[in-house]
Design an enzyme around this catalytic site. Structure first.
Site, PDB file in Angstrom:
ATOM      1  N   HIS A   1       8.924  10.624   6.785  1.00 44.73           N
ATOM      2  CA  HIS A   1       9.615   9.925   5.699  1.00 44.73           C
ATOM      3  C   HIS A   1      10.117  10.889   4.636  1.00 44.73           C
ATOM      4  O   HIS A   1      11.204  10.718   4.093  1.00 44.73           O
ATOM      5  CB  HIS A   1       8.691   8.877   5.054  1.00 44.73           C
TER       6      HIS A   1
ATOM      7  N   ASP B   1      10.979   4.680   0.306  1.00 46.00           N
ATOM      8  CA  ASP B   1      10.964   4.368   1.733  1.00 46.00           C
ATOM      9  C   ASP B   1      10.232   3.039   1.948  1.00 46.00           C
ATOM     10  O   ASP B   1       9.755   2.425   0.997  1.00 46.00           O
ATOM     11  CB  ASP B   1      10.378   5.530   2.566  1.00 46.00           C
TER      12      ASP B   1
END
Ligand code: BUP
Length: 464
Positions: free
Chosen positions: A18, A115
């Site tokens: 991520h 995210d």
């Protein structure tokens, strides 16, 4: 008086998968679009690889801001699934989020980019009138499924999904290809994932790390399918493929030696083998893989880590293992393949390897970053999915995109199947030497060209 540059903050959950795409977006905003960025880093569960990566390219307009570490003892355990663990770490880390934001240096924030595991910030940002953009860092296939999941959950009874999943406007997804958390509706991972998916709709907009030529079906569905228009989905902005840049400057000695070895090999002749930062094989499977590679007589670079049944493997110990691979590879394997193959423990300069002209294919777990890195450098793949949405990715890459062939590692009931050495040898030879391999390589080269166009000034991802 000059107007200050627009100031945007980023918040990523821990883990390279991520952090990487969010940080690459941050770098581009700063270097190509004249923004200033505060990149907030959750320091709990942090690895040396992560800090090396974040500190490699200092820029005066890109501020790395470490959040105070949190004590997770008693809250997370080693047997916890990854999504649950990440969600809990983020939840604890953002408790002081209001004061963290207020202490940021620079002009008032124009937006926050997060995210999928950081959806706990919406309320605070709402109160502070800071628009939140969600950066969905996985494939379009998983993205459309994630938008559909809250509706699908309402319609289904029982503990598990048992039928092929038909996301409106998308290709059907076989149950065996669903990621485990979606499969099992009773698991904590499922509940957390569903929670985050429901909250995706609170975003001002959603960035997604893909582009039209790679995933036309999913992107068309989101844009035109009545289901997605009615939910209603926030504006979706494809901005990919954003992948880690090549960093020769930060390579350590053994990494430079790998590249020097690649320099001496013929074009497209080396198979790069890696299962990502979270993937480990069993001892039996690793033995079969080693034999398969040796029997194939192809050149290779293999990134290995301790087998999962050798000692407890964790998601966050990447880069910290120093065990000698000889202890878990077949006897004499390293000596017999000397000159033909290179075995590396734990970590390789992946993007530099994929960018190298000698690299001819990538045997990969099909994590989305690895996939994008492979395609951005025109390298076809052998899909060997391990967990999360990797099975869906592998199926999409082989059936829809034509850049991968799948290794048979998933049984009809979704169970993991051991791939045997003869099969591994056959698939490796087919991709490295056969007609099928040639076709896949030429398709991968097309996507390499298209990725360059979309990311250049005037290209759709750049302009978006
Ligand atoms: Br392993 C490995 N070298 O040896 P993931 C990874 N990486 O540079 P993905 C290296 O880490 P998942 C290595 O290039 C990628 O940019 C790699 O890797 C780099 O992520 C990043 O964790 C993340 O394998 O899979 O491929 O998205 O689904 O596990 O997040």
């Amino acid at each position: 008086q000059t107007t200050p540059k627009p100031h945007v903050a980023f918040l990523s959950s821990p883990g390279m998968g991520h952090i990487t795409p969010l940080f690459e977006l941050a770098i581009r905003l700063v270097t190509q679009h004249d923004f200033q960025v505060s990149f907030l880093v959750i320091t709990t569960a942090f690895t040396p690889a992560q800090s090396e990566y974040l500190n490699a390219n200092p820029h005066p307009d890109l501020h790395i801001v470490d959040l105070p570490p949190v004590d997770m003892s008693g809250l997370v355990s080693d047997d916890m699934e990854l999504g649950t663990r990440l969600s809990l770490i983020v939840q604890e880390s953002i408790r002081p989020f209001r004061s963290i934001l207020s202490e940021l240096k620079g002009p008032k924030l124009r937006a926050l980019v997060i995210d999928i595991f950081c959806t706990g910030v919406f309320e605070i940002c709402n109160e502070l009138a800071i628009p939140v953009y969600s950066f969905f860092t996985a494939s379009g296939v998983l993205f459309t499924l994630s938008l559909y999941l809250p509706s699908m959950d309402r319609e289904v009874e029982g503990d598990q999904y048992v039928e092929t999943v038909k996301v409106p406007g998308c290709n059907p997804i076989r149950i065996q290809d669903l990621q485990e958390p979606v499969w099992n509706r009773n698991s904590d991972d499922y509940k957390w994932y569903l929670f985050h998916c429901r909250r995706l709709f609170m975003a001002t907009g959603i960035f997604i790390n893909t582009w039209e030529d790679l995933e036309p079906v999913s992107l068309k569905a989101v844009k035109h399918e009545p289901f997605f228009l009615n939910i209603p989905t926030p504006p979706v902005h494809p901005i990919g493929p954003l992948v880690k840049q090549i960093e020769p400057a930060v390579m350590v000695k053994y990494e430079k030696e790998m590249i020097a070895w690649l320099d001496k090999q013929p074009k497209d002749s080396v198979l790069y083998v890696s299962f990502g930062s979270g993937g480990t094989l069993t001892r039996e499977q690793l033995t079969e893989l080693a034999w398969g590679l040796e029997l194939s007589r192809q050149r290779f670079i293999m990134v290995v880590r301790k087998p999962s049944d050798y000692a407890a493997a964790t998601f966050f110990n990447v880069g910290s293992e120093s065990d000698d691979p000889r202890t878990y590879l077949p006897d004499g394997f390293i000596e017999r393949t000397k000159g033909v193959g290179l075995v590396v423990s734990s970590w390789a300069p992946q993007v530099a390897v994929l960018n190298h002209p000698s690299t001819g294919a990538f045997l990969s777990h099909c994590g989305w970053n690895s996939t994008l890195e492979s395609l951005k450098h025109g390298v076809p793949m052998i899909g060997w999915p391990m967990y999360a949405e990797q099975r869906m990715n592998a199926t999409m890459l082989s059936n829809e995109v034509g850049v991968a062939v799948k290794m048979h590692v998933v049984g009809d009931k979704g169970e993991t199947v051991v791939a045997r050495r003869e099969e591994i040898k056959r698939v490796v030879q087919m991709v490295m030497e056969g007609e099928e391999g040639k076709k896949m390589r030429s398709r991968a080269k097309e996507l390499e060209a298209s990725s360059r166009t979309t990311l250049s000034r005037g290209g759709t991802s750049y302009e978006t």
